[in-house]
Design an enzyme around this catalytic site. Structure first.
Site, short mmCIF file in Angstrom:
data_model
loop_
_atom_site.label_atom_id
_atom_site.label_comp_id
_atom_site.label_asym_id
_atom_site.label_seq_id
_atom_site.Cartn_x
_atom_site.Cartn_y
_atom_site.Cartn_z
N ASP A 339 -17.44 74.45 -29.49
CA ASP A 339 -17.03 75.26 -30.64
C ASP A 339 -17.09 76.76 -30.34
O ASP A 339 -17.09 77.57 -31.27
CB ASP A 339 -17.93 74.95 -31.85
CG ASP A 339 -17.97 73.48 -32.17
OD1 ASP A 339 -16.88 72.86 -32.18
OD2 ASP A 339 -19.06 72.94 -32.40
N SER A 364 -17.71 82.54 -31.22
CA SER A 364 -18.31 81.41 -31.92
C SER A 364 -17.38 81.02 -33.06
O SER A 364 -17.15 81.81 -33.98
CB SER A 364 -19.70 81.78 -32.47
OG SER A 364 -20.25 80.70 -33.20
N ARG A 365 -16.80 79.82 -32.98
CA ARG A 365 -15.76 79.42 -33.93
C ARG A 365 -16.31 78.79 -35.20
O ARG A 365 -15.56 78.59 -36.15
CB ARG A 365 -14.81 78.44 -33.25
CG ARG A 365 -14.17 78.99 -31.98
CD ARG A 365 -13.16 78.01 -31.41
NE ARG A 365 -12.65 78.48 -30.14
CZ ARG A 365 -13.15 78.16 -28.95
NH1 ARG A 365 -14.18 77.33 -28.89
NH2 ARG A 365 -12.63 78.63 -27.84
N VAL A 366 -17.60 78.42 -35.21
CA VAL A 366 -18.15 77.69 -36.36
C VAL A 366 -19.33 78.42 -36.97
O VAL A 366 -19.48 78.46 -38.19
CB VAL A 366 -18.57 76.26 -35.92
CG1 VAL A 366 -19.25 75.53 -37.06
CG2 VAL A 366 -17.36 75.47 -35.44
#
Length: 537
Positions: A339, A364-366
């Site tokens: 992620d 950081s995608r989440v």
């Protein structure tokens, strides 16, 4: 006589019931023979009913089935191979590889099969947990909603991680990847998260240094180690064993963090096994199934739904780069599975920026959805400003004359970089990070402090404010919500503290000169003394 007759009748009735309940059972035991053995791989004949990844017994040694042929099976020996020789008897166990997971593993160092490596016996053993199992299904998963504080200001501010997330740590050899992973586990000693450190192909001395640091910090942790001199079979199983231990706690509604250090060594171990099993190599000489090897491991990290207990498993896989090549086969595989990624730069590391996080390539995608509101508002554009500063600094080295606005951006960027520097094995608490972010957001007061005094001033600022507001600091460290009134009060306290030592209108001391000495506190340390405690990662 009547009593004797009644006793005989009861015995007859018992025998009759036992005869009616008896069902004849036949237990089939398959046995074979070792046809040949070499480089830790045994060719076995006479086991038609065994399955893939089933455990075999060759004397006292264990072997794992990895190859199935019409007339033979190929098994990787996991124990000492001196008993494994041609003609040796092989027995199928009907079981897959497992580890005895439980709370008795806390504070212990074990191998991928659960055998202690720290010189102390395991008095109690938990239930056997299979090393491999399917990842939780979609309806069993919940949204990532709680932050996992790493104690690293640069990560918690710019690339936050949530519980249940998979965040890749990637960089060249010797850029601080292991140190970063250990720091994150050390930070969990202040929380309810169980840290699992998986050392794959690491030198024994490195692993024991990490164990010593974990023991000194306390907390709940487990180390699963397969050192560089272990068999490739054990190195292949190590990440799955660490994941199984972490899942034990997740399934009971608790929270776990597992650091896989590193998956490049894991892939190399699988390549060794694949070549020994005569399987064709693929891209960059790795087997074609290396993507599946890691995807089925990392997909097990998740935040479970409330119906499943609400536990979480956060994964921090580590991978090596070659000369910063992020587009290599293994890194691109792992980036597509995880992620987000924390990229460590060799250039920044050589320049003394520790941790050497490349703000332009990291993401950081989440975790941003789980980042506290106070951090989100204070960090704001910190990542974009810092990344643009790193690029602008490269262009400024050409030697051209710069405008005043550009000079100010560079000066602010250098102070942010100094603030983001952090000593090894010294993770921050939430209050420390919040104070430093609030100070970074106050550009005017940040610019008053000389660059070489930033670290020392930050330490004194946090210590003084903790002493002034102990109850507030305790609430923040306990991860309680911080209101807007609390942030305003904190900003006023920081402003007053800076104003007393660096009055408004006073210019920052030129670089290389000592910072001004405060009259209402202990004498300032010199920049060399302040930086002498920073150990290289």
């Amino acid at each position: 006589m009547d009593e004797l007759e009644r006793a005989v009748e009861r015995i007859d009735a018992a025998f009759a019931r036992a005869a009616r309940a008896f069902e004849p059972r036949v237990r089939v035991l398959e046995e074979g023979r070792v046809r040949s053995v070499g480089d830790g791989v045994a060719d076995v004949s006479g086991l038609p009913g065994v399955g893939a990844e089933e455990l075999l017994r060759i004397g006292e040694a264990r072997a794992l089935v990895l190859g199935l042929e019409p007339d033979r099976v190929q098994a990787v020996v996991l124990d000492d191979t001196h008993e494994v020789r041609r003609g040796a008897r092989v027995r199928a166990t009907g079981r897959r590889a497992s580890i005895a997971a439980g709370r008795e593993l806390l504070g212990r160092v074990v191998d991928p099969l659960g055998r202690p490596l720290d010189g102390r016996p395991l008095e109690r053993r938990g239930a056997d947990v299979p090393l491999e199992r399917p990842a939780p299904s979609i309806h069993e998963r919940g949204a990532v909603h709680r932050p996992l504080y790493t104690g690293v200001l640069a990560i918690d501010a710019m690339f936050p991680i949530g519980r249940g997330q998979r965040e890749l740590v990637v960089g060249d050899e010797g850029t601080g990847k292991t140190s970063l992973g250990i720091d994150v586990i050390l930070r969990q000693a202040r929380t309810d998260v169980v840290g699992v450190y998986v050392a794959v192909g690491r030198r024994r001395a490195e692993t024991w240094r990490a164990v010593d640091a974990l023991r000194e910090a306390g907390g709940r942790w487990v180390v699963v180690a397969a050192p560089e001199d272990a068999s490739p079979g054990l190195r292949y199983l190590a990440p799955y064993a660490g994941c199984a231990v972490a899942e034990y706690f997740m399934d009971r509604g608790e929270h776990a963090l597992v650091v896989y250090d590193d998956l490049t060594s894991h892939a190399v171990a699988w390549r060794e096994l694949a070549l020994l099993l005569r399987r064709p190599p693929g891209r960059e000489a790795f087997p074609g199934d290396v993507f599946y090897l890691h995807s089925r491991l990392l997909e097990r990290a998740t935040q479970l739904s409330p119906e499943r207990g609400g536990g979480s498993l956060t994964a921090l896989p580590v991978a090596r780069l070659e000369s910063g090549r992020l587009s290599a086969y293994l890194p691109t595989n792992l980036i597509s599975i995880t992620d987000g990624q924390i990229v460590l730069s060799q250039t920044l590391f050589a320049a003394g920026q520790l941790p050497a996080i490349d703000a332009g390539l990291s993401v950081s995608r989440v975790g941003g959805k789980a980042q506290p509101q106070a951090f989100r508002e204070l960090a704001g554009k910190l990542r974009l400003e810092y990344a643009s500063f790193l690029e602008l600094e490269v262009f400024s080295r050409i030697g051209t004359r710069l405008e005043a606005s550009v000079e100010r951006r560079l000066a602010r960027g250098r102070r942010l970089r100094a603030l983001l520097k952090q000593r090894r094995l010294a993770p921050y608490g939430v209050f420390e990070e919040l104070v430093q972010l609030a100070w970074a957001a106050d550009e005017a007061r940040l610019m008053r402090v000389p660059e070489d005094a930033i670290a020392d001033v930050a330490d004194r600022l946090v210590a003084d404010l903790r002493g002034q507001e102990p109850s507030f600091a305790e609430r923040v460290d306990a991860e309680e919500p911080v209101s807007s009134e609390d942030r305003e009060r904190l900003a006023r306290a920081i402003g007053a503290w800076i104003d007393r030592r660096y009055p408004p209108g006073a210019e920052a001391a030129p670089e290389g000169e000592a910072p001004p000495v405060s009259t209402d506190g202990p004498p300032e340390e010199s920049p060399s003394e302040a930086s002498s405690g920073e150990a290289a990662r």
